[in-house]
Design an enzyme around this catalytic site. Structure first.
Site: not given
Ligand code: CO8
Length: 258
Positions: A65, A109, A112, A132
Protein backbone atom coordinates in the site's frame (compact mmCIF):
# COMPACT_ATOMS: atom_id res chain seq x y z
CA UNK A 1 -0.81 13.30 -21.38
CA UNK A 2 0.32 11.71 -18.11
CA UNK A 3 1.02 7.99 -17.95
CA UNK A 4 -1.90 5.85 -16.71
CA UNK A 5 -1.51 4.28 -13.24
CA UNK A 6 -2.56 0.95 -14.71
CA UNK A 7 -2.08 0.01 -18.37
CA UNK A 8 -4.96 -2.00 -19.78
CA UNK A 9 -4.52 -4.09 -22.94
CA UNK A 10 -5.94 -7.17 -24.60
CA UNK A 11 -3.91 -9.97 -26.19
CA UNK A 12 -6.37 -12.12 -28.11
CA UNK A 13 -8.83 -13.45 -25.49
CA UNK A 14 -6.57 -12.39 -22.61
CA UNK A 15 -6.95 -9.15 -20.65
CA UNK A 16 -3.65 -7.70 -19.40
CA UNK A 17 -3.28 -5.17 -16.57
CA UNK A 18 0.14 -3.65 -15.86
CA UNK A 19 0.65 -1.66 -12.66
CA UNK A 20 2.47 1.45 -13.71
CA UNK A 21 3.92 3.53 -10.86
CA UNK A 22 7.57 2.53 -11.33
CA UNK A 23 9.00 5.43 -9.29
CA UNK A 24 7.34 4.13 -6.11
CA UNK A 25 7.64 0.42 -6.97
CA UNK A 26 3.94 0.26 -7.89
CA UNK A 27 2.76 1.33 -4.44
CA UNK A 28 -0.96 0.63 -4.32
CA UNK A 29 -2.91 3.84 -3.77
CA UNK A 30 -6.71 3.96 -3.71
CA UNK A 31 -6.57 5.39 -7.24
CA UNK A 32 -4.56 2.40 -8.49
CA UNK A 33 -6.99 -0.05 -6.94
CA UNK A 34 -9.97 1.82 -8.42
CA UNK A 35 -8.39 1.46 -11.85
CA UNK A 36 -7.59 -2.23 -11.30
CA UNK A 37 -11.14 -2.93 -10.09
CA UNK A 38 -12.72 -1.02 -12.99
CA UNK A 39 -10.59 -2.83 -15.57
CA UNK A 40 -11.36 -6.19 -13.93
CA UNK A 41 -15.10 -5.43 -14.05
CA UNK A 42 -14.85 -4.57 -17.75
CA UNK A 43 -12.87 -7.75 -18.57
CA UNK A 44 -15.24 -9.88 -16.51
CA UNK A 45 -18.22 -8.52 -18.47
CA UNK A 46 -16.54 -8.90 -21.88
CA UNK A 47 -17.49 -12.10 -23.72
CA UNK A 48 -14.30 -11.86 -25.76
CA UNK A 49 -12.07 -12.22 -22.70
CA UNK A 50 -11.44 -15.65 -21.18
CA UNK A 51 -8.64 -14.97 -18.67
CA UNK A 52 -6.82 -12.04 -17.09
CA UNK A 53 -3.16 -11.40 -16.24
CA UNK A 54 -1.99 -8.77 -13.79
CA UNK A 55 1.67 -7.78 -13.63
CA UNK A 56 4.05 -5.03 -12.51
CA UNK A 57 7.58 -4.12 -13.51
CA UNK A 58 10.75 -6.18 -13.45
CA UNK A 59 11.78 -4.59 -10.12
CA UNK A 60 8.40 -4.74 -8.39
CA UNK A 61 5.04 -6.36 -8.80
CA UNK A 62 3.96 -3.98 -6.01
CA UNK A 63 5.80 -2.93 -2.83
CA UNK A 64 2.59 -2.60 -0.85
CA UNK A 65 0.00 0.00 0.00
CA UNK A 66 1.10 3.58 -0.53
CA UNK A 67 2.81 4.43 2.77
CA UNK A 68 3.14 8.11 1.90
CA UNK A 69 -0.62 8.36 1.32
CA UNK A 70 -1.49 6.41 4.49
CA UNK A 71 0.92 7.78 7.04
CA UNK A 72 -1.24 10.58 8.46
CA UNK A 73 -4.60 8.82 8.32
CA UNK A 74 -6.55 8.50 11.57
CA UNK A 75 -8.70 5.62 12.73
CA UNK A 76 -11.85 7.49 11.68
CA UNK A 77 -10.36 8.18 8.23
CA UNK A 78 -9.78 4.49 7.52
CA UNK A 79 -12.97 3.33 9.21
CA UNK A 80 -15.25 5.82 7.45
CA UNK A 81 -13.87 5.05 3.99
CA UNK A 82 -13.84 1.33 4.90
CA UNK A 83 -10.26 1.25 3.63
CA UNK A 84 -9.53 -2.04 1.85
CA UNK A 85 -13.24 -2.84 1.58
CA UNK A 86 -15.48 -2.12 -1.45
CA UNK A 87 -13.32 -1.75 -4.59
CA UNK A 88 -10.38 -3.52 -2.96
CA UNK A 89 -12.48 -6.59 -2.31
CA UNK A 90 -13.70 -6.55 -5.91
CA UNK A 91 -11.08 -9.00 -7.13
CA UNK A 92 -12.71 -11.74 -5.10
CA UNK A 93 -15.85 -11.36 -7.18
CA UNK A 94 -14.17 -11.65 -10.58
CA UNK A 95 -15.41 -14.90 -12.11
CA UNK A 96 -12.81 -15.35 -14.82
CA UNK A 97 -9.35 -16.68 -13.88
CA UNK A 98 -6.72 -14.11 -12.89
CA UNK A 99 -3.01 -14.94 -13.05
CA UNK A 100 -0.47 -12.79 -11.18
CA UNK A 101 2.82 -12.51 -13.09
CA UNK A 102 5.25 -11.48 -10.34
CA UNK A 103 8.76 -10.13 -10.84
CA UNK A 104 10.69 -8.43 -8.05
CA UNK A 105 9.00 -7.28 -4.86
CA UNK A 106 5.50 -8.42 -3.91
CA UNK A 107 5.28 -6.96 -0.42
CA UNK A 108 2.46 -6.11 1.96
CA UNK A 109 -0.59 -5.24 -0.12
CA UNK A 110 1.39 -6.34 -3.20
CA UNK A 111 1.74 -9.88 -1.83
CA UNK A 112 -1.93 -9.77 -0.81
CA UNK A 113 -2.96 -8.61 -4.28
CA UNK A 114 -1.01 -11.50 -5.83
CA UNK A 115 -2.65 -13.95 -3.39
CA UNK A 116 -6.12 -12.68 -4.38
CA UNK A 117 -5.35 -13.88 -7.90
CA UNK A 118 -6.09 -17.49 -8.81
CA UNK A 119 -2.46 -18.43 -9.17
CA UNK A 120 0.95 -16.82 -9.21
CA UNK A 121 3.72 -17.31 -11.76
CA UNK A 122 6.95 -15.93 -10.33
CA UNK A 123 10.25 -14.85 -11.80
CA UNK A 124 13.46 -16.11 -10.22
CA UNK A 125 13.99 -12.60 -8.79
CA UNK A 126 10.58 -12.49 -7.04
CA UNK A 127 10.45 -11.70 -3.33
CA UNK A 128 7.30 -12.12 -1.28
CA UNK A 129 6.73 -10.64 2.14
CA UNK A 130 4.31 -9.12 4.62
CA UNK A 131 6.50 -6.45 6.26
CA UNK A 132 3.61 -4.45 7.79
CA UNK A 133 4.75 -5.26 11.32
CA UNK A 134 7.78 -3.02 10.74
CA UNK A 135 5.36 -0.12 10.17
CA UNK A 136 3.45 -0.76 13.38
CA UNK A 137 0.46 -2.31 11.58
CA UNK A 138 -0.61 -5.78 10.41
CA UNK A 139 -1.65 -7.02 6.95
CA UNK A 140 -5.14 -5.71 6.19
CA UNK A 141 -5.94 -7.07 2.74
CA UNK A 142 -6.09 -10.78 3.51
CA UNK A 143 -2.45 -11.56 4.40
CA UNK A 144 -3.16 -13.13 7.79
CA UNK A 145 -5.87 -15.31 6.22
CA UNK A 146 -4.58 -16.25 2.77
CA UNK A 147 -0.87 -16.68 3.59
CA UNK A 148 -1.44 -19.46 6.18
CA UNK A 149 -3.79 -21.20 3.74
CA UNK A 150 -1.11 -20.99 1.04
CA UNK A 151 2.07 -21.81 2.98
CA UNK A 152 0.89 -23.20 6.33
CA UNK A 153 0.76 -21.60 9.77
CA UNK A 154 4.45 -21.89 10.67
CA UNK A 155 5.78 -20.07 7.61
CA UNK A 156 2.97 -17.50 7.72
CA UNK A 157 3.72 -16.71 11.39
CA UNK A 158 7.44 -16.52 10.61
CA UNK A 159 6.94 -14.15 7.67
CA UNK A 160 4.30 -11.91 9.23
CA UNK A 161 5.93 -11.66 12.68
CA UNK A 162 9.55 -11.21 11.53
CA UNK A 163 8.79 -9.40 8.23
CA UNK A 164 11.32 -11.60 6.42
CA UNK A 165 10.96 -12.05 2.68
CA UNK A 166 10.58 -15.36 0.88
CA UNK A 167 12.42 -15.83 -2.39
CA UNK A 168 10.88 -17.47 -5.44
CA UNK A 169 12.39 -20.91 -4.79
CA UNK A 170 11.06 -20.99 -1.22
CA UNK A 171 7.69 -19.66 -2.40
CA UNK A 172 7.44 -22.50 -4.91
CA UNK A 173 8.42 -25.13 -2.32
CA UNK A 174 5.86 -23.71 0.10
CA UNK A 175 3.06 -23.71 -2.48
CA UNK A 176 2.60 -19.94 -2.72
CA UNK A 177 3.40 -19.89 -6.44
CA UNK A 178 2.57 -22.39 -9.14
CA UNK A 179 5.71 -21.98 -11.28
CA UNK A 180 9.06 -20.19 -11.17
CA UNK A 181 10.55 -19.12 -14.49
CA UNK A 182 13.52 -16.98 -15.55
CA UNK A 183 12.71 -13.38 -14.65
CA UNK A 184 12.57 -12.19 -18.26
CA UNK A 185 10.02 -14.94 -19.09
CA UNK A 186 7.41 -14.20 -16.40
CA UNK A 187 4.98 -12.17 -18.45
CA UNK A 188 5.27 -14.40 -21.54
CA UNK A 189 4.73 -17.51 -19.42
CA UNK A 190 1.67 -15.96 -17.74
CA UNK A 191 0.25 -14.82 -21.08
CA UNK A 192 0.80 -18.30 -22.54
CA UNK A 193 -0.97 -19.92 -19.57
CA UNK A 194 -3.81 -17.40 -19.84
CA UNK A 195 -4.10 -18.05 -23.58
CA UNK A 196 -4.37 -21.79 -22.92
CA UNK A 197 -7.11 -21.16 -20.34
CA UNK A 198 -8.94 -18.66 -22.56
CA UNK A 199 -9.15 -21.28 -25.33
CA UNK A 200 -11.05 -23.67 -23.03
CA UNK A 201 -14.81 -23.56 -22.71
CA UNK A 202 -15.54 -20.47 -20.60
CA UNK A 203 -18.44 -21.96 -18.58
CA UNK A 204 -16.30 -24.92 -17.52
CA UNK A 205 -13.36 -22.62 -16.67
CA UNK A 206 -15.61 -20.41 -14.52
CA UNK A 207 -17.20 -23.38 -12.78
CA UNK A 208 -13.81 -24.95 -12.10
CA UNK A 209 -12.60 -21.70 -10.50
CA UNK A 210 -15.78 -21.41 -8.42
CA UNK A 211 -15.52 -25.02 -7.28
CA UNK A 212 -11.83 -24.76 -6.30
CA UNK A 213 -12.58 -21.62 -4.29
CA UNK A 214 -15.28 -23.56 -2.45
CA UNK A 215 -12.52 -25.76 -1.07
CA UNK A 216 -11.47 -22.75 1.01
CA UNK A 217 -14.87 -21.49 1.99
CA UNK A 218 -17.07 -24.52 2.66
CA UNK A 219 -16.83 -27.81 4.58
CA UNK A 220 -15.71 -30.77 2.43
CA UNK A 221 -19.23 -32.22 2.05
CA UNK A 222 -20.63 -28.90 0.81
CA UNK A 223 -17.68 -28.41 -1.53
CA UNK A 224 -18.06 -31.90 -3.01
CA UNK A 225 -21.79 -31.37 -3.58
CA UNK A 226 -21.13 -27.98 -5.19
CA UNK A 227 -18.55 -29.57 -7.48
CA UNK A 228 -20.84 -32.47 -8.42
CA UNK A 229 -23.82 -30.23 -9.23
CA UNK A 230 -21.66 -28.02 -11.45
CA UNK A 231 -20.21 -31.11 -13.10
CA UNK A 232 -23.81 -32.20 -13.86
CA UNK A 233 -24.72 -28.70 -15.11
CA UNK A 234 -21.94 -28.70 -17.70
CA UNK A 235 -23.71 -31.55 -19.52
CA UNK A 236 -26.21 -28.91 -20.64
CA UNK A 237 -23.58 -26.94 -22.60
CA UNK A 238 -22.69 -27.00 -26.28
CA UNK A 239 -19.01 -27.16 -25.32
CA UNK A 240 -19.35 -30.45 -23.39
CA UNK A 241 -20.84 -32.14 -26.49
CA UNK A 242 -18.22 -30.54 -28.72
CA UNK A 243 -15.32 -31.38 -26.38
CA UNK A 244 -16.25 -35.04 -26.04
CA UNK A 245 -17.15 -35.51 -29.72
CA UNK A 246 -13.86 -33.88 -30.76
CA UNK A 247 -11.97 -36.32 -28.54
CA UNK A 248 -13.77 -39.35 -30.06
CA UNK A 249 -13.30 -37.98 -33.59
CA UNK A 250 -9.60 -37.24 -32.87
CA UNK A 251 -9.78 -33.52 -33.71
CA UNK A 252 -9.41 -30.20 -31.89
CA UNK A 253 -12.63 -28.93 -30.26
CA UNK A 254 -14.27 -25.74 -31.51
CA UNK A 255 -15.62 -24.19 -28.33
CA UNK A 256 -18.35 -21.56 -28.48
CA UNK A 257 -18.06 -20.72 -24.76
CA UNK A 258 -21.68 -21.66 -24.21
N1 CO8 B 1 4.63 3.12 -0.51
C1 CO8 B 1 5.09 4.29 -0.99
N2 CO8 B 1 6.30 4.44 -1.57
C2 CO8 B 1 7.08 3.34 -1.66
C3 CO8 B 1 6.66 2.09 -1.20
C4 CO8 B 1 5.36 2.00 -0.61
N3 CO8 B 1 4.88 0.84 -0.15
N4 CO8 B 1 7.65 1.20 -1.42
C5 CO8 B 1 8.64 1.86 -2.03
N5 CO8 B 1 8.31 3.16 -2.18
C6 CO8 B 1 9.11 4.24 -2.78
C7 CO8 B 1 10.27 4.64 -1.89
O1 CO8 B 1 9.84 5.57 -0.90
C8 CO8 B 1 11.22 5.24 -2.90
O2 CO8 B 1 10.77 6.53 -3.21
P1 CO8 B 1 11.88 7.73 -3.40
O3 CO8 B 1 12.70 7.32 -4.59
O4 CO8 B 1 11.04 8.94 -3.65
O5 CO8 B 1 12.68 7.76 -2.14
C9 CO8 B 1 10.99 4.38 -4.15
O6 CO8 B 1 9.74 3.74 -3.96
C10 CO8 B 1 12.05 3.30 -4.32
O7 CO8 B 1 12.13 2.57 -3.12
P2 CO8 B 1 13.50 2.30 -2.32
O8 CO8 B 1 14.47 3.42 -2.56
O9 CO8 B 1 13.16 1.99 -0.91
O10 CO8 B 1 14.02 1.00 -3.10
P3 CO8 B 1 14.95 -0.15 -2.54
O11 CO8 B 1 15.30 -1.00 -3.71
O12 CO8 B 1 16.06 0.40 -1.71
O13 CO8 B 1 14.02 -1.00 -1.52
C11 CO8 B 1 11.98 -2.12 -0.85
C12 CO8 B 1 12.91 -1.70 -2.02
C13 CO8 B 1 12.69 -3.14 0.03
C14 CO8 B 1 10.76 -2.75 -1.50
C15 CO8 B 1 11.59 -0.86 -0.04
O14 CO8 B 1 11.14 0.15 -0.92
C16 CO8 B 1 10.50 -1.11 0.98
O15 CO8 B 1 10.77 -1.67 2.02
N6 CO8 B 1 9.27 -0.64 0.67
C17 CO8 B 1 8.15 -0.71 1.60
C18 CO8 B 1 7.62 -2.11 1.69
C19 CO8 B 1 6.50 -2.16 2.70
O16 CO8 B 1 6.67 -1.86 3.87
N7 CO8 B 1 5.32 -2.57 2.24
C20 CO8 B 1 4.15 -2.67 3.08
C21 CO8 B 1 3.34 -1.42 2.98
S1 CO8 B 1 2.00 -1.38 4.11
C22 CO8 B 1 0.83 -2.32 3.37
O17 CO8 B 1 0.97 -2.82 2.30
C23 CO8 B 1 -0.43 -2.40 4.17
C24 CO8 B 1 -1.21 -3.59 3.77
C25 CO8 B 1 -2.62 -3.27 3.87
C26 CO8 B 1 -3.32 -3.61 2.59
C27 CO8 B 1 -2.84 -2.88 1.42
C28 CO8 B 1 -3.62 -3.18 0.21
C29 CO8 B 1 -2.88 -2.84 -1.03
Amino acid sequence: MSEPLVKVETRGRVGLLTLNRPKVLNALSNEVIDEVANAMKAFDADDNIGAIVITGSEKAFAAGADIAAMKDWSYTDVYKQDYLGHQWEYLRRVRKPIIAAVSGFALGGGCELAMQCDFIIAGENAKFGQPEIKLGIIPGFGGTQRLPRAVGKAKAMDMILTARMMDAAEAERAGLVSRVVPSDRVLDEALEAATVIAAMSLPSVMMAKEAINRAYEAPLNEGLLFERRNFHALFSTHDQKEGMNAFIEKRQPQFKHE
